[in-house]
Design a protein around this motif. Structure first.
Motif, PDB file in Angstrom:
ATOM      1  N   LYS A  76      26.549  32.997   3.464  1.00 22.47           N
ATOM      2  CA  LYS A  76      27.283  33.793   2.489  1.00 22.47           C
ATOM      3  C   LYS A  76      26.403  34.814   1.773  1.00 22.47           C
ATOM      4  O   LYS A  76      26.868  35.545   0.915  1.00 22.47           O
ATOM      5  N   SER A  77      25.121  34.868   2.136  1.00 25.85           N
ATOM      6  CA  SER A  77      24.274  35.921   1.563  1.00 25.85           C
ATOM      7  C   SER A  77      24.738  37.258   2.138  1.00 25.85           C
ATOM      8  O   SER A  77      25.347  37.299   3.203  1.00 25.85           O
ATOM      9  N   SER A  95      22.174  31.293   0.012  1.00 23.58           N
ATOM     10  CA  SER A  95      23.512  31.816   0.342  1.00 23.58           C
ATOM     11  C   SER A  95      24.080  32.786  -0.687  1.00 23.58           C
ATOM     12  O   SER A  95      24.919  33.600  -0.356  1.00 23.58           O
ATOM     13  N   SER A  96      23.649  32.698  -1.930  1.00 21.96           N
ATOM     14  CA  SER A  96      24.247  33.567  -2.943  1.00 21.96           C
ATOM     15  C   SER A  96      23.427  34.826  -3.229  1.00 21.96           C
ATOM     16  O   SER A  96      23.752  35.587  -4.136  1.00 21.96           O
ATOM     17  N   LYS A  98      22.213  38.580  -2.938  1.00 23.55           N
ATOM     18  CA  LYS A  98      22.818  39.867  -2.586  1.00 23.55           C
ATOM     19  C   LYS A  98      21.688  40.872  -2.382  1.00 23.55           C
ATOM     20  O   LYS A  98      20.831  41.027  -3.250  1.00 23.55           O
ATOM     21  N   SER A 118      20.927  33.399  -8.509  1.00 29.63           N
ATOM     22  CA  SER A 118      20.180  33.982  -7.386  1.00 29.63           C
ATOM     23  C   SER A 118      19.752  35.416  -7.650  1.00 29.63           C
ATOM     24  O   SER A 118      20.379  36.133  -8.428  1.00 29.63           O
TER      25      SER A 118
END
Length: 172
Positions: A76-77, A95-96, A98, A118
């Motif tokens: 989900k990154s 995953s988080s 951006k 993150s």
């Protein structure tokens, strides 16, 4: 942006970084480096994770990337176009996370969460081998993070971050 477009833009950027002559032999060499397959598996996993029915496939691609390339990149990154893993072994991305456009990552880099918060990376960011970016930090545009730096505070645009903990210096 479609997965094929993203992969094409990733390849284009990697070609700009790696190659000067543009010969076919050089293009083949670039295509078969370990970072290229890591990029493809990441893009496939990320794309599949956006569709509930394909989410098990996303985890399979992530697992293949971990085994084959030695890196773990959260499905989900998000990474904008021009994402390049130079040497993916030891790379861990939560995953988080951006990431903007034109992110270049060397081996052994960790971009991770702390207490569920993150990092966010701007555009045109280079992260040197072994560097760590941890917690709710914002990395600006046109930033270089030196090898083995540990970033726990925001880094403004147009800076280089060096040291443990990293301190930012304006690029000249």
């Amino acid at each position: 942006m479609s997965i094929l477009t993203l992969i094409k833009l990733d390849f284009k950027r990697k070609r700009e970084i790696f190659l000067d002559d543009g010969s076919n032999l050089s293009v083949l060499r670039m295509l078969f480096t370990d970072g290229t397959s890591a990029n493809i598996f990441y893009r496939l996993a990320s794309s599949c994770s956006k569709h509930k029915i394909l989410s098990p496939l996303a985890l399979i691609f992530q697992h293949i990337n971990r085994i084959y390339n030695g890196c773990t990149i959260g499905v989900k990154s998000s990474a904008g176009a021009g994402f390049v893993l130079m040497h993916p072994v030891g790379v861990v991305i939560n995953s988080s996370v951006k990431m903007g456009r034109n992110i270049t990552i060397e081996s052994g880099v960790v971009i991770g969460a702390e207490k569920g918060l993150s990092p966010e990376l701007g555009n045109d960011v280079f992260i040197g081998a072994g560097a760590k970016v941890i917690g709710k930090v914002i990395i600006g545009d046109n930033v270089k993070i030196g090898a083995n730096a540990v970033v726990v505070k925001d880094v403004p645009s147009n800076c280089t971050a060096l040291g443990v903990p990293a301190t930012a210096r304006l690029n000249k």
